[in-house]
Design a protein around this motif. Structure first.
Motif, PDB file in Angstrom:
ATOM      1  N   THR B 147       0.830  -1.203   0.000  1.00  0.00           N
ATOM      2  CA  THR B 147       0.000   0.000   0.000  1.00  0.00           C
ATOM      3  C   THR B 147       0.869   1.259   0.000  1.00  0.00           C
ATOM      4  O   THR B 147       0.332   2.367   0.102  1.00  0.00           O
ATOM      5  CB  THR B 147      -0.930   0.023   1.231  1.00  0.00           C
ATOM      6  N   GLU B 259      -0.293   4.860   5.973  1.00  0.00           N
ATOM      7  CA  GLU B 259      -1.633   4.821   5.382  1.00  0.00           C
ATOM      8  C   GLU B 259      -2.566   5.890   5.941  1.00  0.00           C
ATOM      9  O   GLU B 259      -2.881   5.906   7.117  1.00  0.00           O
ATOM     10  CB  GLU B 259      -2.257   3.450   5.623  1.00  0.00           C
ATOM     11  N   GLY B 260      -3.003   6.753   5.079  1.00  0.00           N
ATOM     12  CA  GLY B 260      -4.068   7.678   5.429  1.00  0.00           C
ATOM     13  C   GLY B 260      -3.691   8.815   6.355  1.00  0.00           C
ATOM     14  O   GLY B 260      -4.550   9.591   6.766  1.00  0.00           O
ATOM     15  N   GLU B 377      -8.726   2.966   4.594  1.00  0.00           N
ATOM     16  CA  GLU B 377      -7.752   2.112   3.910  1.00  0.00           C
ATOM     17  C   GLU B 377      -7.639   0.752   4.596  1.00  0.00           C
ATOM     18  O   GLU B 377      -7.490  -0.269   3.938  1.00  0.00           O
ATOM     19  CB  GLU B 377      -6.385   2.809   3.867  1.00  0.00           C
ATOM     20  N   ASN B 378      -7.738   0.755   5.920  1.00  0.00           N
ATOM     21  CA  ASN B 378      -7.557  -0.505   6.630  1.00  0.00           C
ATOM     22  C   ASN B 378      -8.837  -1.293   6.817  1.00  0.00           C
ATOM     23  O   ASN B 378      -8.812  -2.416   7.299  1.00  0.00           O
ATOM     24  CB  ASN B 378      -6.870  -0.242   7.970  1.00  0.00           C
ATOM     25  N   TYR B 381      -8.770  -2.902   2.926  1.00  0.00           N
ATOM     26  CA  TYR B 381      -7.526  -3.496   2.430  1.00  0.00           C
ATOM     27  C   TYR B 381      -7.719  -4.825   1.707  1.00  0.00           C
ATOM     28  O   TYR B 381      -7.217  -5.029   0.624  1.00  0.00           O
ATOM     29  CB  TYR B 381      -6.565  -3.687   3.599  1.00  0.00           C
TER      30      TYR B 381
END
Lengths: 383, 383
Positions: B147, B259-260, B377-378, B381
């Protein structure tokens, strides 16, 4: 209802002007006796709010005659001024009720670092005293709400005696007390020592196993007061069972009202070498943001469960772990088993079961999913 | 560049069909000597992926001649079949390069529980071997991305020798290795024992202090290989400094690509009784979802900082803590000090300083804020 359901208690909830919304923000609970036995547990956070520092002294002799609680400010990290405010509130309650200030537990909740107006608080105590009534439990439960969307109350009846409880808390829920204030009343005759034993047993398997977001608060307080007004002395086991029922019921109400949550998740660890290890493993999963975000996305990502298990010191064989989600054993012997696509995570209630195959102990830890709404609510809380 | 900047290394990155997007997903790094000294650190997670179980055996003698890395699947909790796949990949690399499989480190990253096609992997190794070149570092860095939004590379030069590195990792970043794969190369002459000393010193203050989301991965691996091709033997201190620079640079690249995230947060704990206690306190703050959500909301909520400090066992006086955010001392002696409204949290970089007043040790822990995008995002995923 709730805390005024048992005989020997009066309560009220009033608007003292601490909340900018004008909502009720100050609650008073008074034990009218004939007995005044009590027990209290506090947050394990070493940074304790002023009301906790005060109340720790109050509860030492096992006698509590009143609890005064305010929302709209936690009175934490407010220094000597804040402590004096807590003390003044206790003195005011004592003066109005005709008791000693050293028998008055004070609880505050809201923003840390915020100094409430002492005048507002003292005037609020006057109003709350004037409003005391034998059915004021509902008003009191309402007055202690912060980001709670509903008030939390509960009553359990024994033969001839009752236990009632109220709670606040909607986030910052973590072990060694979820963030919350809880007042529990009973008209049973129970000594302070027995109350203490029963309360510790009850909180150990209820509030202490709630881990909404891993954050431990500075203000957590759970106080139980026994008026003895029923004249009945229950067996300690029976009383402990009723108290545990009240604590568990309130804990589940807190869980269901956690800020922004879409799912309530019960993580049960079975066949652990000890109950402590089962709790350690359950809590490690409950604190995994990746796992919690996956549940929000209805994604049965069991790899994130095992990755959390691996961070603990519990006894297990990393190559022989089983994981079920909502009853589907998606992982057996640490390898993929049933198809994760068959796990339906759309209902709010989610169960995760981890089999450690290391003994015969078990424990359940409760948590919530990690959602957009959690982030939103907790980024906007003080703004 | 990067890992092929030092002399004595060839690398490549190819698409082996493991990623459904058709992007590069298999990297090969080969040390062409004349020396093959190495050191490696692995995740502290007890649930280790198959490539880690394999590579732990490989590195024992201090000799590593090649590292093969794949994205598109972590090969974790994939059982005996998965371990055999790792072994087969090492054997294939050994056969193509003309070395022993026991000198081949294998790294995998991607979803846990996913079994990659062994045929795809073996064919990928063939392609990667054919594509090996002295400037293949960039392709290799690209092939290990999951990612990650950008590839992470770094080169530091000493007098006559170089250290190059590449890394992947964008979430699940936690201590005892942020989730990541890192390969570092050098053409300096350094013994395996010295490499081990230098690598542990370097990771201790870089990757081990990155705590993006508190989640510890099952696959983390950091391998350093020394070809000795420069013929120069640097002093251990100089080499350790260069290696630390590479590790810190890569760690900051990981932090910035988390992430994010909207903010990179450096939490510095000063005047601690020991460096370990400074790290403990920094990490407790880095893991507070409430604190991280507040930073996302540009809210200088120092109460959540102190509430986290209070959960640690470090030496401090709860009534005498100072907290600064972006240089503004919003809390002195555990009470409100400068106006939090003067703290500008709009820049990406945020600093938090906590003064424990308990000694003279200090440490910095890095984390990110908790954002809507992280949750998104998580939660998406694997979907």
């Amino acid at each position: 209802m709730s805390i005024t359901a048992p005989a020997g208690f009066m309560a009220s909830g009033v608007a003292a002007g601490l909340k900018s919304t004008g909502a009720k923000d100050l609650a008073l609970v008074v034990n009218t006796g004939p007995r005044f036995d009590s027990a209290t547990v506090f947050t394990a956070n070493r940074c304790k709010a002023n009301p906790v520092l005060w109340s720790q002294e109050v509860v030492k002799d096992g006698v509590v005659r009143a609890v005064v609680l305010n929302s709209g400010g936690a009175n934490c990290y407010t220094g000597a001024e804040g402590f004096q405010t807590t003390h003044a509130v206790a003195e005011k309650v004592a003066e109005k009720v005709g008791i000693g200030a050293i028998d008055v537990v004070v609880c505050s909740t809201g923003l840390i670092g915020l100094v409430n107006s002492r005048d507002d608080l003292l005037a609020g105590v006057e109003s709350a005293h004037a409003a005391l009534s034998a059915d004021g439990g509902g008003d009191a439960a309402e007055a202690i709400m912060t980001t709670d969307s509903v008030s939390k109350q509960c009553v359990v009846e024994g033969p001839g005696w009752k236990v009632g409880g109220m709670a606040k808390g909607a986030g910052m829920l973590a072990p060694q007390l979820a963030t919350m204030l809880v007042v529990i009343t009973t008209d049973a005759v129970v000594s302070a020592a027995d109350l203490d034993t029963a309360l510790r047993a009850a909180t150990r398997v209820s509030f202490d196993r709630l881990d909404s977001d891993g954050c431990m608060s500075t203000n957590d307080t759970v106080t139980v007061m026994a008026s003895g007004a029923s004249g009945i002395t229950p067996g300690l086991d029976d009383f402990t069972e009723a108290l545990t029922q009240v604590c568990t019921d309130l804990a589940m109400q807190l869980l269901k009202d956690a800020e922004g949550a879409d799912h309530e998740i019960a993580i049960t660890v079975v066949n652990a070498a000890s109950e402590d290890e089962a709790v350690e493993v359950g809590r490690s999963i409950a604190r995994s943001n990746l796992f919690k975000a996956a549940i929000f996305g209805n994604d049965p990502n069991w790899g994130r469960v095992l990755a959390s298990v691996g961070t603990t010191q519990a006894a297990f064989d990393p190559a022989d772990l089983d994981v079920a989600m909502n009853g589907v054993w998606v992982c057996r012997r640490s390898t993929p088993h049933e198809d994760p696509a068959t796990v339906d995570l759309t209902p709010r209630d989610v169960t995760v079961t981890v089999d450690l195959k290391a003994g015969d102990a078990r424990a359940t830890v409760w948590t919530n999913d990690l959602t957009h709404a959690y982030v939103h609510e907790n980024s906007a809380y003080s703004s």
